[in-house]
Scaffold this motif. Structure first.
Motif, PDB file in Angstrom:
ATOM      1  N   ALA A 144       0.985  -1.196   0.054  1.00 49.09           N
ATOM      2  CA  ALA A 144       0.078   0.120   0.044  1.00 49.09           C
ATOM      3  C   ALA A 144       0.872   1.242  -0.011  1.00 49.09           C
ATOM      4  CB  ALA A 144      -0.869  -0.039   1.414  1.00 49.09           C
ATOM      5  N   SER A 145       0.200   2.369  -0.628  1.00 50.07           N
ATOM      6  CA  SER A 145       1.128   3.580  -0.643  1.00 50.07           C
ATOM      7  C   SER A 145       0.373   4.600   0.052  1.00 50.07           C
ATOM      8  CB  SER A 145       1.441   3.960  -2.081  1.00 50.07           C
ATOM      9  OG  SER A 145       0.201   3.971  -2.783  1.00 50.07           O
ATOM     10  N   VAL A 204       2.153   5.237  12.839  1.00 48.12           N
ATOM     11  CA  VAL A 204       2.384   5.620  11.603  1.00 48.12           C
ATOM     12  C   VAL A 204       1.048   5.909  10.862  1.00 48.12           C
ATOM     13  CG1 VAL A 204       3.225   4.549   9.304  1.00 48.12           C
ATOM     14  CG2 VAL A 204       4.367   4.105  11.202  1.00 48.12           C
ATOM     15  N   ARG A 205       1.061   7.056  10.059  1.00 46.43           N
ATOM     16  CA  ARG A 205      -0.464   7.478   9.481  1.00 46.43           C
ATOM     17  C   ARG A 205      -0.223   7.581   8.056  1.00 46.43           C
ATOM     18  NH1 ARG A 205      -1.410  12.819  13.532  1.00 46.43           N
ATOM     19  NH2 ARG A 205      -1.482  11.678  15.411  1.00 46.43           N
ATOM     20  N   GLN A 206      -1.147   6.536   7.552  1.00 43.46           N
ATOM     21  CA  GLN A 206      -1.107   6.673   6.079  1.00 43.46           C
ATOM     22  C   GLN A 206      -2.574   7.411   5.691  1.00 43.46           C
ATOM     23  OE1 GLN A 206      -2.079   2.517   4.446  1.00 43.46           O
ATOM     24  NE2 GLN A 206      -2.185   3.339   2.608  1.00 43.46           N
ATOM     25  N   TRP A 207      -2.596   8.559   5.192  1.00 46.23           N
ATOM     26  CA  TRP A 207      -3.561   9.368   4.828  1.00 46.23           C
ATOM     27  C   TRP A 207      -4.364   8.729   3.524  1.00 46.23           C
ATOM     28  CZ3 TRP A 207      -4.853  13.326   7.919  1.00 46.23           C
ATOM     29  CH2 TRP A 207      -3.991  13.505   8.916  1.00 46.23           C
ATOM     30  N   VAL A 208      -5.476   8.959   3.395  1.00 51.33           N
ATOM     31  CA  VAL A 208      -6.387   8.542   2.316  1.00 51.33           C
ATOM     32  C   VAL A 208      -7.179   9.624   2.093  1.00 51.33           C
ATOM     33  CG1 VAL A 208      -6.431   6.089   3.311  1.00 51.33           C
ATOM     34  CG2 VAL A 208      -8.250   7.564   3.973  1.00 51.33           C
ATOM     35  N   SER A 209      -7.681   9.513   0.443  1.00 49.88           N
ATOM     36  CA  SER A 209      -8.289  10.273  -0.075  1.00 49.88           C
ATOM     37  C   SER A 209      -9.812  10.161   0.283  1.00 49.88           C
ATOM     38  CB  SER A 209      -8.455  10.137  -1.661  1.00 49.88           C
ATOM     39  OG  SER A 209      -8.739   9.271  -2.031  1.00 49.88           O
ATOM     40  N   ASN A 216       5.067   5.452   1.384  1.00 52.02           N
ATOM     41  CA  ASN A 216       4.993   4.150   1.220  1.00 52.02           C
ATOM     42  C   ASN A 216       4.851   3.119   2.277  1.00 52.02           C
ATOM     43  OD1 ASN A 216       6.321   1.428  -0.285  1.00 52.02           O
ATOM     44  ND2 ASN A 216       4.777   2.369  -1.834  1.00 52.02           N
ATOM     45  N   ILE A 217       4.141   2.081   2.320  1.00 54.05           N
ATOM     46  CA  ILE A 217       4.095   0.989   3.197  1.00 54.05           C
ATOM     47  C   ILE A 217       4.039  -0.183   2.562  1.00 54.05           C
ATOM     48  CG2 ILE A 217       1.845   1.454   3.944  1.00 54.05           C
ATOM     49  CD1 ILE A 217       2.870   0.355   6.637  1.00 54.05           C
TER      50      ILE A 217
END
Length: 263
Positions: A18-19, A105-110, A146-147
């Motif tokens: 996932a990015s 760790v925060r993965q922002w999403v639209s 990127n993760i």
């Protein structure tokens, strides 16, 4: 080999997984002014491999994070997911590498991704994270570029070795970097003159376009970029990639010669 003297070991990654979302301010669609590339002091231009302990004990000086007196911004960590949960506009992971407590760790999403639903990476998986170090309400965290899930447990050993090597070399590279007395346009160089292009933004956008359009897992290579942009020197292409890396728009994959878009 980059000008700061410690090469590309701080940028090794692999495509896939996932990015980070595209709504983060640092990953906007437009290209920022080229003069942002250089600061008045030396800027370490690599994604620096770190331990979680190093990130959580880093110091914040004038809105810049420092580890052993050296500025860092974009970093990579390897660890195990201890917690994963959804929030309205981001996914929150807690990553543990056993050097200290887990880091957020925060993965922002639209908005569109949030409506469709985001698949969480499962707790207990080992992952590699590329991100930007931030501090919110006194708590340090990483914002994801990127993760991805590790393809081999050997990547843990590789990351430990890269981290040790990087942090031995960082102070030397930082001290050796020349002080910039005034902003320098990054593409004010021989390649621009050779190509006859007067607009640095055009070169940045063209390099980014070619990298984005590459379907290969390992990304676009410098050799392929030089072949397709034959009117530009390799020096100009590398400087454009350096800028795009700092802006969080591209990242290294299998080695220091291949790049993928962070979109």
């Amino acid at each position: 080999m980059s000008k700061n003297g410690f090469g590309s070991y701080g940028s090794i990654s692999a495509a896939g997984g996932a990015s980070g979302g595209n709504d983060q301010p640092s990953q906007g669609g437009g290209t920022a002014p080229a003069t942002k590339l250089f600061r008045s002091r030396a800027l370490i231009q690599e994604i620096v491999p770190c331990s979680v302990n190093q990130l959580l004990t880093s110091t914040l000086v004038d809105d810049v994070f420092q580890i052993r007196g050296v500025e860092v911004s974009q970093v990579s960590i390897v660890g195990i997911i201890r917690q994963a949960e959804r929030a309205p506009n981001y996914v929150l992971y807690k990553i543990d590498d056993m050097t200290t407590k887990p880091i957020e760790v925060r993965q922002w999403v639209s908005k569109e991704q949030a409506k469709q639903g985001v698949t969480l990476l499962p707790v207990g998986m080992y992952v590699k994270v590329f991100g930007t170090l931030k501090c919110s309400a006194g708590v340090k965290c990483l914002e994801v570029l990127n993760i991805r899930v590790l393809e081999s447990m050997n990547e843990i050993t590789a990351h430990v070795l890269e981290t040790g090597h990087a942090h031995m070399m960082l102070p030397k590279a930082y001290q050796a970097a020349p002080v910039q007395n005034a902003p320098v346009t990054p593409l004010e160089m021989d390649g621009v003159q050779e190509s006859g292009e007067d607009c640095p933004d055009y070169i940045l956008k063209e390099v980014l376009r070619l990298i984005r359009e590459c379907p290969r897992k390992e990304g676009k290579s410098l050799q392929q970029l030089q072949t397709e942009l034959c009117s530009l020197s390799i020096k100009t292409i590398k400087q454009a990639i350096d800028y795009l890396t700092i802006e969080g728009l591209v990242y290294c994959t299998v080695d220091g010669e291949h790049f993928k878009s962070a979109d």
